[in-house]
Design a protein around this motif. Structure first.
Motif, mmCIF file in Angstrom:
data_model
loop_
_atom_site.group_PDB
_atom_site.id
_atom_site.type_symbol
_atom_site.label_atom_id
_atom_site.label_comp_id
_atom_site.label_asym_id
_atom_site.label_seq_id
_atom_site.Cartn_x
_atom_site.Cartn_y
_atom_site.Cartn_z
ATOM 1 N N GLU A 91 -13.705 -5.037 2.465
ATOM 2 C CA GLU A 91 -13.154 -6.017 1.542
ATOM 3 C C GLU A 91 -13.789 -5.839 0.173
ATOM 4 N N ARG A 121 -17.855 -7.642 4.979
ATOM 5 C CA ARG A 121 -16.711 -7.625 5.899
ATOM 6 C C ARG A 121 -16.180 -6.215 6.024
ATOM 7 N N LEU A 173 -8.516 -4.851 0.383
ATOM 8 C CA LEU A 173 -9.219 -3.872 1.201
ATOM 9 C C LEU A 173 -9.189 -2.498 0.563
ATOM 10 N N LEU A 177 -8.699 -13.404 3.750
ATOM 11 C CA LEU A 177 -9.570 -12.883 4.802
ATOM 12 C C LEU A 177 -10.842 -13.724 4.948
ATOM 13 N N LEU A 215 -18.043 -9.135 10.567
ATOM 14 C CA LEU A 215 -18.242 -10.076 9.475
ATOM 15 C C LEU A 215 -19.673 -10.205 8.981
ATOM 16 N N GLN A 272 -5.460 -8.176 8.162
ATOM 17 C CA GLN A 272 -4.141 -7.918 7.598
ATOM 18 C C GLN A 272 -3.220 -7.386 8.685
ATOM 19 N N VAL A 299 -12.809 -6.810 13.551
ATOM 20 C CA VAL A 299 -13.218 -7.453 12.311
ATOM 21 C C VAL A 299 -14.715 -7.698 12.422
ATOM 22 N N TYR A 301 0.842 -1.182 0.000
ATOM 23 C CA TYR A 301 0.000 0.000 0.000
ATOM 24 C C TYR A 301 0.883 1.240 0.000
ATOM 25 N N TYR A 340 -13.453 -3.725 8.504
ATOM 26 C CA TYR A 340 -12.343 -3.759 9.447
ATOM 27 C C TYR A 340 -12.080 -2.357 9.980
#
Lengths: 116, 111
Positions: B92, B31, B99, A98, B50, A105, B48, A35, B33
């Motif tokens: 995601e 998803r 991501l 994932l 989900l 991550q 996380v 990134y 994060y």
């Protein structure tokens, strides 16, 4: 475990020079990512890899190349650096895509690159 | 194109106060994060999320996900100085572990 490490931590380049950033992980993760982080823009995915010997383009791949010859290493190359590539570069890894309920991550410490 | 937008981008709070950071995203994803970044440091995973209705809490932080509204919130309860950092949400994209990050919310908690 060292987790995700990046080399170097800082670098100054002149326009047109080339360099390679090294990312290493000791968690046996399949997926690895590069990134770049710029002020006000969050993190943007450059390239990623879903396993040894594979690479794929992310959101902003132009001007960069990558290689994943070994599972634990992911290299990011700049063939001809430009001032627009001044940024902080983060490498990350994850166990897989994932898919697991706790998968996330894991990020390295970053490399601050300045192109003059 | 998947876009992730955070609101606010800057937040100055007094210790002891409550506040919420919002994360909106533009296409379907199950998803989400949340990460924290201290100045000059790397990103640390916080939560996380989900599925629709997921709620997770850790200390003074609570995150929730509403996939139908394409909205996640990060609620801060009784803020303390140690919470000062930049908080990122990420969604995601097309599965496969990619991501897309929001712009980040820079939080400053003052005495």
């Amino acid at each position: 475990n060292a987790g995700v490490t990046q080399t170097p931590k800082f670098r100054v380049l002149k326009t047109g020079q080339s360099m390679t950033l090294l990312c290493a992980q000791d968690m046996n993760h399949e997926y690895m990512y590069w990134y770049r982080q710029d002020p006000g823009m969050g993190l943007r995915l450059i390239h990623y890899s879903v396993g040894e010997g594979t690479t794929a383009k992310g959101e902003v791949p132009d001007g960069y190349n990558v290689s994943r010859l070994k599972k634990q290493n992911f290299l990011l190359g700049l063939e001809s650096a430009a001032p627009s590539q001044t940024s902080v570069y983060f490498c990350a890894s994850s166990p897989s895509g994932l898919g697991g309920s706790t998968d996330t991550q894991y990020f390295g410490p970053g490399t601050r690159l300045t192109v003059l | 194109e998947l876009k992730v937008e955070q609101n606010p981008l800057f937040l100055s709070m007094q210790e002891g106060k409550n506040y919420t950071i919002y994360c909106n995203y533009s296409t379907t994803s199950d998803r989400l994060y949340w990460y924290r970044q201290d100045p000059g440091k790397s990103l640390e995973s916080l939560f996380v999320l989900l599925s629709n209705g997921a709620v997770k809490q850790e200390g003074r932080l609570m995150a929730s996900l509403d996939t139908k509204a394409r909205l996640s919130t990060l609620h801060i309860t009784a803020a303390v100085h140690d919470l000062s950092a930049t908080y990122f949400c990420a969604v995601e994209f097309n599965q496969g572990g990619k991501l897309i990050f929001g712009q980040g919310t820079e939080l400053s908690v003052k005495p």
